[in-house]
Design a protein around this motif. Structure first.
Motif, PDB file in Angstrom:
ATOM      1  N   MET A   1       0.843  -1.196   0.000  1.00 57.63           N
ATOM      2  CA  MET A   1       0.000   0.000   0.000  1.00 57.63           C
ATOM      3  C   MET A   1       0.886   1.257   0.000  1.00 57.63           C
ATOM      4  SD  MET A   1      -3.398   0.393   2.356  1.00 57.63           S
ATOM      5  CE  MET A   1      -2.653   1.407   3.614  1.00 57.63           C
ATOM      6  N   ALA A   2       0.536   2.212  -0.844  1.00 62.86           N
ATOM      7  CA  ALA A   2       1.350   3.434  -0.932  1.00 62.86           C
ATOM      8  C   ALA A   2       1.168   4.267   0.340  1.00 62.86           C
ATOM      9  CB  ALA A   2       0.931   4.235  -2.152  1.00 62.86           C
ATOM     10  N   LEU A   3       2.176   5.065   0.669  1.00 64.60           N
ATOM     11  CA  LEU A   3       2.099   5.925   1.844  1.00 64.60           C
ATOM     12  C   LEU A   3       1.213   7.138   1.521  1.00 64.60           C
ATOM     13  CD1 LEU A   3       5.898   5.863   2.806  1.00 64.60           C
ATOM     14  CD2 LEU A   3       4.050   4.691   4.004  1.00 64.60           C
ATOM     15  N   SER A   4       0.382   7.535   2.484  1.00 67.75           N
ATOM     16  CA  SER A   4      -0.469   8.716   2.296  1.00 67.75           C
ATOM     17  C   SER A   4       0.382   9.985   2.449  1.00 67.75           C
ATOM     18  CB  SER A   4      -1.582   8.719   3.351  1.00 67.75           C
ATOM     19  OG  SER A   4      -1.005   8.912   4.629  1.00 67.75           O
ATOM     20  N   ASP A   5      -0.205  11.137   2.107  1.00 64.89           N
ATOM     21  CA  ASP A   5       0.523  12.412   2.262  1.00 64.89           C
ATOM     22  C   ASP A   5       0.930  12.637   3.719  1.00 64.89           C
ATOM     23  OD1 ASP A   5       0.337  12.868  -0.401  1.00 64.89           O
ATOM     24  OD2 ASP A   5      -1.277  14.364  -0.276  1.00 64.89           O
ATOM     25  N   ASP A   6      -0.007  12.326   4.635  1.00 58.56           N
ATOM     26  CA  ASP A   6       0.299  12.469   6.067  1.00 58.56           C
ATOM     27  C   ASP A   6       1.462  11.561   6.475  1.00 58.56           C
ATOM     28  OD1 ASP A   6      -1.462  14.408   6.657  1.00 58.56           O
ATOM     29  OD2 ASP A   6      -2.837  13.164   7.847  1.00 58.56           O
ATOM     30  N   GLN A   7       1.455  10.341   5.940  1.00 58.03           N
ATOM     31  CA  GLN A   7       2.527   9.399   6.290  1.00 58.03           C
ATOM     32  C   GLN A   7       3.866   9.843   5.711  1.00 58.03           C
ATOM     33  OE1 GLN A   7       0.600   5.775   4.923  1.00 58.03           O
ATOM     34  NE2 GLN A   7       0.252   5.120   7.042  1.00 58.03           N
ATOM     35  N   LEU A   8       3.843  10.408   4.499  1.00 57.47           N
ATOM     36  CA  LEU A   8       5.089  10.922   3.908  1.00 57.47           C
ATOM     37  C   LEU A   8       5.674  12.021   4.798  1.00 57.47           C
ATOM     38  CD1 LEU A   8       4.099  11.045   0.125  1.00 57.47           C
ATOM     39  CD2 LEU A   8       5.786   9.520   1.187  1.00 57.47           C
ATOM     40  N   ASP A   9       4.776  12.809   5.408  1.00 61.83           N
ATOM     41  CA  ASP A   9       5.206  13.874   6.324  1.00 61.83           C
ATOM     42  C   ASP A   9       5.689  13.293   7.652  1.00 61.83           C
ATOM     43  OD1 ASP A   9       5.236  16.358   5.382  1.00 61.83           O
ATOM     44  OD2 ASP A   9       3.322  17.015   6.258  1.00 61.83           O
ATOM     45  N   ARG A  10       4.863  12.433   8.230  1.00 62.50           N
ATOM     46  CA  ARG A  10       5.147  11.871   9.556  1.00 62.50           C
ATOM     47  C   ARG A  10       6.483  11.128   9.575  1.00 62.50           C
ATOM     48  NH1 ARG A  10       2.484  10.092  14.283  1.00 62.50           N
ATOM     49  NH2 ARG A  10       0.490  10.912  13.611  1.00 62.50           N
ATOM     50  N   TYR A  11       6.741  10.383   8.508  1.00 60.86           N
ATOM     51  CA  TYR A  11       7.943   9.537   8.496  1.00 60.86           C
ATOM     52  C   TYR A  11       9.062  10.107   7.623  1.00 60.86           C
ATOM     53  CZ  TYR A  11       4.353   6.450  10.349  1.00 60.86           C
ATOM     54  OH  TYR A  11       3.328   5.931  11.104  1.00 60.86           O
ATOM     55  N   ALA A  12       8.991  11.424   7.334  1.00 59.50           N
ATOM     56  CA  ALA A  12       9.954  12.046   6.410  1.00 59.50           C
ATOM     57  C   ALA A  12      11.407  11.794   6.813  1.00 59.50           C
ATOM     58  CB  ALA A  12       9.685  13.548   6.315  1.00 59.50           C
ATOM     59  N   ARG A  13      11.707  11.841   8.134  1.00 59.26           N
ATOM     60  CA  ARG A  13      13.101  11.670   8.584  1.00 59.26           C
ATOM     61  C   ARG A  13      13.564  10.225   8.447  1.00 59.26           C
ATOM     62  NH1 ARG A  13      11.544  16.041   8.424  1.00 59.26           N
ATOM     63  NH2 ARG A  13      12.128  17.868   9.648  1.00 59.26           N
ATOM     64  N   VAL A  16      14.085   9.712   4.244  1.00 57.40           N
ATOM     65  CA  VAL A  16      15.328  10.239   3.634  1.00 57.40           C
ATOM     66  C   VAL A  16      16.538   9.356   3.950  1.00 57.40           C
ATOM     67  CG1 VAL A  16      14.614  12.651   3.526  1.00 57.40           C
ATOM     68  CG2 VAL A  16      15.816  11.836   5.543  1.00 57.40           C
ATOM     69  N   LEU A  17      16.412   8.478   4.911  1.00 58.42           N
ATOM     70  CA  LEU A  17      17.533   7.571   5.213  1.00 58.42           C
ATOM     71  C   LEU A  17      17.624   6.513   4.113  1.00 58.42           C
ATOM     72  CD1 LEU A  17      16.912   6.936   9.035  1.00 58.42           C
ATOM     73  CD2 LEU A  17      18.807   8.243   8.046  1.00 58.42           C
ATOM     74  N   ARG A  18      18.809   6.379   3.525  1.00 56.13           N
ATOM     75  CA  ARG A  18      18.990   5.424   2.436  1.00 56.13           C
ATOM     76  C   ARG A  18      18.629   3.995   2.891  1.00 56.13           C
ATOM     77  NH1 ARG A  18      23.443   2.593   1.053  1.00 56.13           N
ATOM     78  NH2 ARG A  18      24.654   3.660   2.638  1.00 56.13           N
ATOM     79  N   GLU A  19      18.961   3.679   4.167  1.00 60.19           N
ATOM     80  CA  GLU A  19      18.735   2.320   4.677  1.00 60.19           C
ATOM     81  C   GLU A  19      17.249   2.043   4.966  1.00 60.19           C
ATOM     82  OE1 GLU A  19      20.987   4.410   5.630  1.00 60.19           O
ATOM     83  OE2 GLU A  19      22.946   3.419   5.551  1.00 60.19           O
ATOM     84  N   VAL A  20      16.441   3.096   5.042  1.00 57.89           N
ATOM     85  CA  VAL A  20      15.011   2.903   5.339  1.00 57.89           C
ATOM     86  C   VAL A  20      14.195   3.205   4.065  1.00 57.89           C
ATOM     87  CG1 VAL A  20      13.073   3.483   6.858  1.00 57.89           C
ATOM     88  CG2 VAL A  20      15.419   3.509   7.761  1.00 57.89           C
ATOM     89  N   GLY A  21      14.086   4.477   3.736  1.00 50.61           N
ATOM     90  CA  GLY A  21      13.347   4.850   2.529  1.00 50.61           C
ATOM     91  C   GLY A  21      11.862   4.540   2.634  1.00 50.61           C
ATOM     92  N   GLY A  22      11.140   4.800   1.564  1.00 49.37           N
ATOM     93  CA  GLY A  22       9.701   4.539   1.530  1.00 49.37           C
ATOM     94  C   GLY A  22       9.389   3.060   1.678  1.00 49.37           C
ATOM     95  N   MET A  23      10.229   2.225   1.047  1.00 50.35           N
ATOM     96  CA  MET A  23      10.013   0.771   1.131  1.00 50.35           C
ATOM     97  C   MET A  23      10.170   0.276   2.567  1.00 50.35           C
ATOM     98  SD  MET A  23       9.371  -0.557  -1.849  1.00 50.35           S
ATOM     99  CE  MET A  23       9.986  -2.232  -2.002  1.00 50.35           C
ATOM    100  N   GLY A  24      11.241   0.766   3.233  1.00 49.42           N
ATOM    101  CA  GLY A  24      11.483   0.376   4.618  1.00 49.42           C
ATOM    102  C   GLY A  24      10.351   0.824   5.525  1.00 49.42           C
TER     103      GLY A  24
END
Ligand SMILES: [Zn+2]
Length: 259
Positions: A1-13, A16-24
């Protein structure tokens, strides 16, 4: 499931981590972690795992919040005195992150419920306060092949490791390192011997970091290592720990065949 706009904001830090990213981050949101104990270690653990967006968090504890808990058990507040700890933690988690599905297990972990409880989760985090429970958790995680991230503390010292003995080879279990509960005069509880409250924050936060690393499969696992923190001397020591061939659980001729 894609991340929502709120989730992109909430988990922004995180993102941006290469080891985590959106997939992580999506992996964390799809993960299920069970925490044993809603006390000194369980408090920072549940707060940081909730903030990190671990999607399903279960918490096992049959105790109620007591005034003497508040010196270190930061998931609970003064208004929560007398309330079940899992319900107090549930309110705190809901406040931190509504993304988290929180499952309160208001019961004591026993041989009878351990399989059913552990079966629902990907990883177990031990923040319990007695050796009997620690051995039960270790044995059940071994047979059910669940990674176990374990921390302990007393007075000014803390210990931390991850156990994945079901993988064999270089992976010891808890019993390989702590074969038996210490004699009664040594096996004092925090209630009897005391503990510096902020040490719970250090150890529980270290434990949360290791849980996230295991879920994301990043960095070097603590399996096969034991971290010892001496708060009075500000000393961190990481020692190598090996499987014990004579271990009654994971050794060559095991005598423990179930939990
Ligand atoms: Zn072992």
């Amino acid at each position: 499931m894609a991340l929502s706009d709120d989730q992109l904001d909430r988990y922004a830090r995180h993102i941006v981590l290469r080891e985590v990213g959106g997939m992580g981050q999506q992996k964390l949101l799809g993960s299920k972690v069970l925490i044993i104990g809603a006390g000194g270690l369980g408090s920072p653990l549940v707060l940081y795992l909730a903030a990190a967006g671990v999607g399903t968090i279960g918490l096992v504890d049959d105790d109620v919040v007591d005034l003497s808990n508040l010196q270190r058990q930061i998931a609970h507040g003064t208004k929560d005195i007398g309330l079940e700890k899992v319900l107090s933690a549930q309110q705190t988690v809901a406040d931190i992150n509504p993304d988290v599905k929180f499952i309160p297990h208001s019961e004591r972990l026993t041989r009878d419920n351990v399989q059913q409880l552990f079966g629902e989760y990907d990883l177990i985090a031990d923040g319990s306060d007695n050796f009997e429970t620690r051995f039960l958790i270790n044995d059940a995680c071994y047979f059910l092949k669940k990674p176990l991230v374990s921390a302990a503390m007393l007075q000014f010292e803390g210990q931390l490791s991850t156990y994945k003995a079901y993988l064999g080879a270089e992976h010891p279990c808890y019993r390989c390192i702590f074969p038996a509960p210490p004699p009664d005069d040594v096996a004092r509880t925090c209630g009897e011997a005391g503990v510096l409250g902020a040490l719970a924050g250090t150890m529980g936060s270290l434990q949360a970091v290791e849980v996230l690393k295991e879920l994301l499969d990043i960095g070097q696992s603590m399996s096969g290592s034991l971290l010892i923190y001496d708060a009075l001397y500000s000393d961190f020591r990481k020692v190598r720990v090996k499987p014990d061939p004579g271990c009654p659980l994971c050794g060559k001729t095991p005598s423990i065949t179930s939990y």
